[in-house]
Design a protein around this motif. Sequence first.
Motif, PDB file in Angstrom:
ATOM      1  N   GLY A  32       0.815  -1.230   0.000  1.00  0.00           N
ATOM      2  CA  GLY A  32       0.000   0.000   0.000  1.00  0.00           C
ATOM      3  C   GLY A  32       0.841   1.269   0.000  1.00  0.00           C
ATOM      4  N   GLN A  33       2.007   1.191  -0.601  1.00  0.00           N
ATOM      5  CA  GLN A  33       2.901   2.353  -0.627  1.00  0.00           C
ATOM      6  C   GLN A  33       2.895   3.025  -2.000  1.00  0.00           C
ATOM      7  N   PRO A  34       2.559   4.318  -2.055  1.00  0.00           N
ATOM      8  CA  PRO A  34       2.630   5.021  -3.343  1.00  0.00           C
ATOM      9  C   PRO A  34       4.082   5.194  -3.767  1.00  0.00           C
ATOM     10  N   TYR A  35       4.301   5.291  -5.060  1.00  0.00           N
ATOM     11  CA  TYR A  35       5.682   5.425  -5.553  1.00  0.00           C
ATOM     12  C   TYR A  35       5.681   6.178  -6.872  1.00  0.00           C
ATOM     13  N   GLU A  36       6.833   6.737  -7.178  1.00  0.00           N
ATOM     14  CA  GLU A  36       7.022   7.366  -8.480  1.00  0.00           C
ATOM     15  C   GLU A  36       8.028   6.530  -9.268  1.00  0.00           C
ATOM     16  N   VAL A  37       7.988   6.682 -10.589  1.00  0.00           N
ATOM     17  CA  VAL A  37       8.908   5.924 -11.430  1.00  0.00           C
ATOM     18  C   VAL A  37       9.760   6.891 -12.238  1.00  0.00           C
ATOM     19  N   ARG A  38      11.072   6.685 -12.134  1.00  0.00           N
ATOM     20  CA  ARG A  38      11.980   7.466 -12.980  1.00  0.00           C
ATOM     21  C   ARG A  38      12.424   6.581 -14.147  1.00  0.00           C
ATOM     22  N   PRO A  39      12.036   6.946 -15.373  1.00  0.00           N
ATOM     23  CA  PRO A  39      12.451   6.125 -16.517  1.00  0.00           C
ATOM     24  C   PRO A  39      13.924   6.299 -16.830  1.00  0.00           C
ATOM     25  N   VAL A  40      14.577   5.213 -17.208  1.00  0.00           N
ATOM     26  CA  VAL A  40      16.001   5.281 -17.555  1.00  0.00           C
ATOM     27  C   VAL A  40      16.195   4.597 -18.913  1.00  0.00           C
ATOM     28  N   SER A  41      16.871   5.276 -19.821  1.00  0.00           N
ATOM     29  CA  SER A  41      17.150   4.676 -21.135  1.00  0.00           C
ATOM     30  C   SER A  41      18.352   3.732 -20.998  1.00  0.00           C
ATOM     31  N   PHE A  42      18.551   2.875 -21.986  1.00  0.00           N
ATOM     32  CA  PHE A  42      19.693   1.957 -21.943  1.00  0.00           C
ATOM     33  C   PHE A  42      21.012   2.720 -21.857  1.00  0.00           C
ATOM     34  N   SER A  43      21.093   3.859 -22.584  1.00  0.00           N
ATOM     35  CA  SER A  43      22.368   4.594 -22.538  1.00  0.00           C
ATOM     36  C   SER A  43      22.532   5.305 -21.191  1.00  0.00           C
ATOM     37  N   ALA A  44      21.438   5.882 -20.667  1.00  0.00           N
ATOM     38  CA  ALA A  44      21.536   6.592 -19.380  1.00  0.00           C
ATOM     39  C   ALA A  44      21.917   5.649 -18.232  1.00  0.00           C
ATOM     40  N   MET A  45      21.546   4.354 -18.380  1.00  0.00           N
ATOM     41  CA  MET A  45      21.881   3.370 -17.332  1.00  0.00           C
ATOM     42  C   MET A  45      23.373   3.242 -17.116  1.00  0.00           C
ATOM     43  N   LYS A  46      24.141   3.525 -18.158  1.00  0.00           N
ATOM     44  CA  LYS A  46      25.590   3.346 -18.069  1.00  0.00           C
ATOM     45  C   LYS A  46      26.305   4.670 -17.793  1.00  0.00           C
ATOM     46  N   GLU A  47      25.525   5.727 -17.563  1.00  0.00           N
ATOM     47  CA  GLU A  47      26.116   7.045 -17.275  1.00  0.00           C
ATOM     48  C   GLU A  47      26.410   7.161 -15.775  1.00  0.00           C
ATOM     49  N   PRO A  48      27.359   8.042 -15.411  1.00  0.00           N
ATOM     50  CA  PRO A  48      27.739   8.163 -13.995  1.00  0.00           C
ATOM     51  C   PRO A  48      26.561   8.423 -13.046  1.00  0.00           C
ATOM     52  N   ALA A  49      25.578   9.218 -13.477  1.00  0.00           N
ATOM     53  CA  ALA A  49      24.473   9.548 -12.559  1.00  0.00           C
ATOM     54  C   ALA A  49      23.741   8.285 -12.128  1.00  0.00           C
ATOM     55  N   HIS A  50      23.478   7.373 -13.087  1.00  0.00           N
ATOM     56  CA  HIS A  50      22.766   6.150 -12.717  1.00  0.00           C
ATOM     57  C   HIS A  50      23.710   5.140 -12.059  1.00  0.00           C
ATOM     58  N   LEU A  51      24.966   5.122 -12.503  1.00  0.00           N
ATOM     59  CA  LEU A  51      25.929   4.191 -11.884  1.00  0.00           C
ATOM     60  C   LEU A  51      26.155   4.517 -10.407  1.00  0.00           C
ATOM     61  N   ALA A  52      25.915   5.774 -10.039  1.00  0.00           N
ATOM     62  CA  ALA A  52      26.046   6.140  -8.627  1.00  0.00           C
ATOM     63  C   ALA A  52      24.938   5.501  -7.798  1.00  0.00           C
ATOM     64  N   VAL A  53      23.824   5.191  -8.463  1.00  0.00           N
ATOM     65  CA  VAL A  53      22.687   4.568  -7.775  1.00  0.00           C
ATOM     66  C   VAL A  53      22.780   3.041  -7.903  1.00  0.00           C
ATOM     67  N   HIS A  54      23.169   2.587  -9.103  1.00  0.00           N
ATOM     68  CA  HIS A  54      23.255   1.148  -9.359  1.00  0.00           C
ATOM     69  C   HIS A  54      24.630   0.828  -9.942  1.00  0.00           C
ATOM     70  N   PRO A  55      25.489   0.173  -9.174  1.00  0.00           N
ATOM     71  CA  PRO A  55      26.872  -0.038  -9.624  1.00  0.00           C
ATOM     72  C   PRO A  55      26.981  -0.827 -10.915  1.00  0.00           C
ATOM     73  N   PHE A  56      25.944  -1.625 -11.253  1.00  0.00           N
ATOM     74  CA  PHE A  56      26.017  -2.441 -12.457  1.00  0.00           C
ATOM     75  C   PHE A  56      25.249  -1.823 -13.622  1.00  0.00           C
ATOM     76  N   GLY A  57      24.740  -0.612 -13.416  1.00  0.00           N
ATOM     77  CA  GLY A  57      24.077   0.096 -14.509  1.00  0.00           C
ATOM     78  C   GLY A  57      22.794  -0.579 -14.956  1.00  0.00           C
ATOM     79  N   GLN A  58      21.964  -0.974 -13.992  1.00  0.00           N
ATOM     80  CA  GLN A  58      20.725  -1.683 -14.328  1.00  0.00           C
ATOM     81  C   GLN A  58      19.524  -1.054 -13.617  1.00  0.00           C
ATOM     82  N   ILE A  59      18.352  -1.566 -13.947  1.00  0.00           N
ATOM     83  CA  ILE A  59      17.148  -1.269 -13.166  1.00  0.00           C
ATOM     84  C   ILE A  59      16.717  -2.589 -12.545  1.00  0.00           C
TER      85      ILE A  59
END
Length: 217
Positions: A32-59
């Motif tokens: 019962g928890q509301p949530y928001e979704v941040r979309p990530v493209s395949f290229s953005a997954m491998k960028e530093p901003a997303h790698l800081a959140v996910h070390p393997f560049g994934q969702i």
Amino acid sequence: MSIIITAFERSPDGGKGLARDTRVRWALEEAGQPYEVRPVSFSAMKEPAHLAVHPFGQIPTYEEGDLVLFESGAIIFHIASRHPGLLPEDANARARAITWMFAALNSVEPPILEIVTVKFAEGDKPWSKERLPLVLDRIRHRLSQLSARLGDAEWLDGAFSAGDLMMVSVLLRTRPSGILNEFPKLAAYVARGEARPAYQRAFAAQLAFNTAQPSAA
Ligand code: GTB
């Protein structure tokens, strides 16, 4: 505190719910928890901003205030630990439900993922066609063991838990192969999971997300 998860900007499955954000959405809906979704493209997954959140560049990833998590198993365990409904109160039953989460991720998902490896990553290799039946037989072996344990029970260990959420999510990955139809008890188990209102909401949300028209901007 608002919860933000990441998902494919456009899932390769076009909204069939097979990418791992669906299991996180499902857990959040059960809790019962509301949530928001941040979309990530395949290229953005491998960028530093997303790698800081996910070390393997994934969702998927999960952000809640200053808490940042990756790995669907860890995320769902976190949700299930913080909110009622996904893990039993009784300590032993809770430990067993957690065991099923690990079983889904460590013993059932790996052979299933080999289908993707053999068909896509290794699809152009000369031995790929010969390997596929071996991979399918390994999956059959594991599913027959799981089916024997489930028997005619509704869920794996008493009431529905995060263990079932994870197992159903993992079994859904076999759907494109059709192999689940060979195991009627497991097919019915998966159907029970899919029939849960929380799953329906999660599935509808990811479908809407993946089929939305791109904005004109
Ligand atoms: N162990 C991690 C977890 O459980 O969170 C695995 C995370 C993972 O594999 N993420 C995938 C990813 O980000 C998406 S879910 N891949 C991009 C990359 O590695 O560059 C796997 C997935 C992808 C697509 C489909 N599909 O289209 O059907 C299904 C599942």
